[in-house]
Write a protein that holds these residues in place. Sequence first.
Motif, PDB file in Angstrom:
ATOM      1  N   THR B 331       0.790  -1.535   0.101  1.00  0.00           N
ATOM      2  CA  THR B 331       0.030   0.184   0.266  1.00  0.00           C
ATOM      3  C   THR B 331       0.632   1.677   0.206  1.00  0.00           C
ATOM      4  O   THR B 331       0.713   2.437  -0.413  1.00  0.00           O
ATOM      5  N   ILE B 349       6.055  -1.666 -10.487  1.00  0.00           N
ATOM      6  CA  ILE B 349       4.887  -1.145 -11.052  1.00  0.00           C
ATOM      7  C   ILE B 349       4.085  -1.834 -10.839  1.00  0.00           C
ATOM      8  O   ILE B 349       2.581  -1.155 -10.304  1.00  0.00           O
ATOM      9  N   CYS B 352       1.885  -3.450  -8.825  1.00  0.00           N
ATOM     10  CA  CYS B 352       1.616  -3.031  -7.583  1.00  0.00           C
ATOM     11  C   CYS B 352      -0.091  -1.486  -7.788  1.00  0.00           C
ATOM     12  O   CYS B 352      -0.550  -0.644  -7.132  1.00  0.00           O
ATOM     13  N   HIS B 353      -1.097  -3.107  -7.696  1.00  0.00           N
ATOM     14  CA  HIS B 353      -2.297  -2.338  -7.462  1.00  0.00           C
ATOM     15  C   HIS B 353      -3.184  -1.904  -6.685  1.00  0.00           C
ATOM     16  O   HIS B 353      -4.441  -1.169  -6.847  1.00  0.00           O
ATOM     17  N   LEU B 355      -1.454   0.349  -4.077  1.00  0.00           N
ATOM     18  CA  LEU B 355      -1.119   1.677  -3.984  1.00  0.00           C
ATOM     19  C   LEU B 355      -1.786   2.474  -3.936  1.00  0.00           C
ATOM     20  O   LEU B 355      -2.053   2.925  -4.493  1.00  0.00           O
ATOM     21  N   GLN B 356      -1.363   3.022  -2.390  1.00  0.00           N
ATOM     22  CA  GLN B 356      -1.827   4.860  -1.895  1.00  0.00           C
ATOM     23  C   GLN B 356      -0.964   5.206  -1.644  1.00  0.00           C
ATOM     24  O   GLN B 356      -1.669   6.515  -2.297  1.00  0.00           O
ATOM     25  N   PHE B 358       2.634   6.427  -3.248  1.00  0.00           N
ATOM     26  CA  PHE B 358       4.020   6.726  -3.773  1.00  0.00           C
ATOM     27  C   PHE B 358       4.683   7.139  -3.978  1.00  0.00           C
ATOM     28  O   PHE B 358       4.547   9.087  -4.120  1.00  0.00           O
ATOM     29  N   VAL B 372       2.667   4.551 -13.568  1.00  0.00           N
ATOM     30  CA  VAL B 372       1.685   4.491 -12.346  1.00  0.00           C
ATOM     31  C   VAL B 372      -0.117   4.648 -12.627  1.00  0.00           C
ATOM     32  O   VAL B 372      -0.496   3.984 -11.795  1.00  0.00           O
ATOM     33  N   THR B 375      -1.441   2.025 -13.514  1.00  0.00           N
ATOM     34  CA  THR B 375      -2.189   1.084 -12.316  1.00  0.00           C
ATOM     35  C   THR B 375      -2.158   1.134 -11.514  1.00  0.00           C
ATOM     36  O   THR B 375      -3.431  -0.162 -10.621  1.00  0.00           O
ATOM     37  N   CYS B 376      -2.426   2.236 -10.548  1.00  0.00           N
ATOM     38  CA  CYS B 376      -2.182   1.893  -9.574  1.00  0.00           C
ATOM     39  C   CYS B 376      -3.565   3.446  -9.100  1.00  0.00           C
ATOM     40  O   CYS B 376      -3.679   3.924  -8.714  1.00  0.00           O
ATOM     41  N   LEU B 379      -4.716   4.736  -6.025  1.00  0.00           N
ATOM     42  CA  LEU B 379      -3.407   5.920  -5.288  1.00  0.00           C
ATOM     43  C   LEU B 379      -4.076   6.850  -4.739  1.00  0.00           C
ATOM     44  O   LEU B 379      -5.031   7.508  -4.835  1.00  0.00           O
ATOM     45  N   CYS B 409      -5.507   8.253 -11.686  1.00  0.00           N
ATOM     46  CA  CYS B 409      -5.651   8.323 -10.087  1.00  0.00           C
ATOM     47  C   CYS B 409      -6.303   8.398  -9.386  1.00  0.00           C
ATOM     48  O   CYS B 409      -6.688   9.913  -8.768  1.00  0.00           O
TER      49      CYS B 409
END
Lengths: 235, 613
Positions: B331, B349, B352-353, B355-356, B358, B372, B375-376, B379, B409
Motif C-alpha cells: 500500500t 509498478i 502494485c494494484h 498502492l495508496q 507512492f 503509475v 496501474t495504481c 493511489l 488516479c
Amino acid sequence: MMHLKETELCLGLPGGGGCEAETLKVTGKRGFSETVDLMLNLQANDQSSSSTDLMNDKKLQNSSKNNKDVIKPPAKAQVVGWPPVRNHRKNLMAQKSHNEETEKVVAPTSTGGSGAAAFVKVSMDGAPYLRKVDLKVYESYQQLSDALAKMFSSFTMGDYGSQGMIDFMNESKLMDLLNSSEYVPSYEDKDGDWMLVGDVPWQMFVDSCKRLRIMKGSDAIGLAPRAMEKCKSRC
Amino acid sequence: MTDDRSEMSEDDAGDGTAARSRNSAAGDYFIPYPDQVLENVLENVLVFLKSRRDRNAVSLVCKSWYRAEAYTRSDVFIGNCYAVAPRRVTQRFRRVRSVTIKGRPRFADFGLVPRDWGAHFSPWVSTMAIAYRSLEKIHLKRMSVTDDDLAVIAHSFPTFKELILVCCEGFGTSGLAVVVSDCRRLRVLELIEDDVSDDEVDWISCFPVDIPTNLESLTFDCVESPINFDSLEKLVARSPFLKKLRLNRYISIAQLYRLIIRAPQLTHLGTGSFSPPEQQQQQQQQQNDNNRDSDFVSAFAACRGIVCLSGFREISPEYLPAIVPVCANLTSLNLSYANIDAEQLKPVIRHCHKLQVFWVLDSICDEGLQAVGATCKDLRELRVFPIDATENAEVPVSDVGLLAISLGCRKLRSILYFCQQMTNAAVIAMSKNCPDLVVFRLCIIDRYRPDHVTGEPMDEGFGAIVKNCKKLTRLAVSGLLTDRAFSYIGQYGKLVRTLSVAFNGESDIGLKYILEGCTNLQKLEIRDSPFGDSALWSGLHHFYNMRFVWMSSCRVTRQGCTNVARQLPRLVVEVFRGDGVEGGERGDFVDTLYMYRSLDGPRADAPHYVNIL
C-alpha cells in the motif's frame, strides 16, 4: 520606495505606458517571450522602470523581487532554500551523483549557513562519548577553549579550562601543567602527529587540525618537547 | 481525583456542604450531589473522545466541563512550542500519556532559519519529568533535542514506550544508546530525517541483551553512521513483535537478506542501501548474483505481510525486481532515494494494484508516471521529488505526467509535484479528475514560469484547484501568478488551513485577498513576494486564530511589524535575518517576519539576532 526603482525587477511591460499596463492586468495575458525579455534585460531597463508609476491611484505595484540577489542572464542565480527540497535529501542526492562514498558530507544539514564547515571529532579521556565541533565557528583559541570546557563540563569537575590556554613560552609552567591531573587539549595535525593545542597561530591550527583529544596533563607529557621545539623554532 | 472533588465542593459551598452533612448523618451511604454525578458521567464518556478539536470544544462549555476534559485528556498536542509554556500545560492536563510538540517553522528545512534559533526540548522534558511520571509517548518535530534530554527521558518515565523524532537535531548516537539501554519498555523508536551526530557509540548493541525486546518499530534510516550488524541481527532475532524496521544506508543488500529471513512478520520495511557492499569484487558479485537473486526473491516472498516498502538509499537497480513478490500487497512504496528510470520502474509498478502512497524521483519521467496512472487506481498520495534540484535543469516530468496521474488516479488526495514547466490545462484537468484532493502542492522549480504552452500566468490552474477541490486544506503555489490567482484562493479556499507562497504575486492586494477570504487559514508561509505593510495590516482580525505567519524577503517594514505587534499584544512578532546577522532587516525591509500567538508572552530563549517587537 522611489529610489529603489533602478534596481527593481519589474514584471510590468517593457517600455510600455501606464494605460497599457492596465489593459494587461484586465486580460491577465502576458506573452512568455515578453516575460523572459523582462527578466533578462533587467539591468538595462532604466526606461521601463520609470514607466510604472508606483504612486498611481490604483496602487498598482508591479511585482518586484527583493534585490538581495541579482538575476544573471541566462541562468538565474541560485537562491537560498530554493527549490524547497530538504537539505537532508539534497545532500544525499549530491553525494550519489559525485560518487563520494568514502567520507560523509560534512556540512550541517538542518540549518542554513554558508561556507564549508570544519568539523572535527573531540574526544575526552574518560568521557562516555565523542562530540563534534565546527572549528570555523570560533575565532580564537580562547573561544574554542571555552566551548570545550562547557561541552565537557559534566566530566571535568572544573579540571579543564580553568588554567586558560597553555603558555608555551613559559617552560616551567608548562611542565607543571603536564605533571598535574589537569586536562589539556591535544590535536592530530595533517601529518598525523599529535600536538598540544595552542602551538601555532589560530588559523593555521584550524587548517591543519583533524581531530581533538582532551587528555590528562600527565598523559600529554610526551607531546610537550615536540610542541616546544616547534614553538621555539617559530619564534 | 479527590483534590478536584473537594475543589468543586468549595465552589458549590451551599449545596455541597449541606449534602455532606446530610450524608454523614445518614451514615455510610454516600449520595453524590447531582453535579458530581454529571461530572462522573462526563469523565467516563470523555475518555473515549480522541479528537483534539472535539476536546477543545468540550472544554469551552463551562468550568465543570473544562475540568473534566482536562482530567481525561491523555494526548496533548502542541502545534507551536512557543505558544504556551510547559508549566501551563502540565498544570492544566494532569494525566498525560502522550505528548506531541512541533518547534521550528517549516522553512527551517530549507535553510531559512539560522542556527540556534530555538525550539529547545529541554524546558519541556524537565517540566514533564516531574509532572508526567506515567508518560509513555513523545513525538517531536523540528525540535532541538540534546543527549541530556534523551537521558532525562530514559530516566524519568518508567513506562516509556514510544519515541518519535522527526527533523530534529542536537543529539547523537550517545543519546540513543542511553534511550535503548534504559527504556526497558521501549516499543517504538523512530528517527525520521533527523540530524544525528556520530559520537562513535555502538548504540545498537546497547539494547538489553539475552532477553526478548518489546520492539514493534525501529526506524533509523537517517542515521549517517555505520551500524554493528551482528548486534542488529541478534536484536531482530530476539524481537518477536517487530513489525516495522527501517535500516540506514550502511546496511547492504546481503545484510538485508539476513535480516528479513529472521523477521518474516515484518509489515513495514526500509531496505537500507539495497546494493551490494563496496568491498565486494566484481567477479565475486557475478558469481554470486544468480544465487543471490533467487535468494532475495524468496526472502521477499516469505515476507507475506509487507505492506510498506522504503529505503533503496543507494540502489543497484538490477535488484529492484526482487521486491515483486510483495508488490501485490503493497500500500506504500517510497522510491524517493532511488535513481531509476521508467524502464526499471515498469516491471515493478505494474504489480502494485493496491498502492495508496507512492514517493518517487523524477528520474522515472512522464513515462514512468503514465505507468503509475495505468496501474495504481487506488493511489491516494503521490510525491515526485527532483533529482537535480537546481533551476534550468532538465526535468523529465511535466504537465504530461500530471495529466496522466489525474486520469489514472481518481482517488488522489494528496500530491507534491516538482517540475520545471507546467500548463494550466493539466492543473485544471487534475482539479476535475481528482475532486477528493485535500493537499495540492505544485512546485515549478523555474521561478516566475508561466504556462509553457500558452504563456499565460498559472492563475487559472490554481483557481480551478481551489474551486473544484472542495475538500482542499493545504495548498502550495508556484509559477507566474498575478493578483487574480490570490483572489481565487481567497474566494474559494474556505477550508484552506495551510498556504505556501514563494516568488509569486503582484501587489498587496494578493495577500489581502488571502487574509480576508481564507477564514480557516492557520499556517501561512510566504517568501520573496511583493506583499507589504498594508497587506499585513489587513489580517489583524485573523492572526490570533492562526498557528503562525511567516514572511521572508517580502516588503514589510519594521514599522509595519511594530504596528501589528502593538495592536495585538498576545501576538509574538519575531523579526530576524535568515543569515543570523544582527538587525533583522535587509535594506528597507524586514528580512524575516515570524509571528504567532502565545499565552505566555515572548520567549526568553531567543538568540541575540532575533528581535521580538
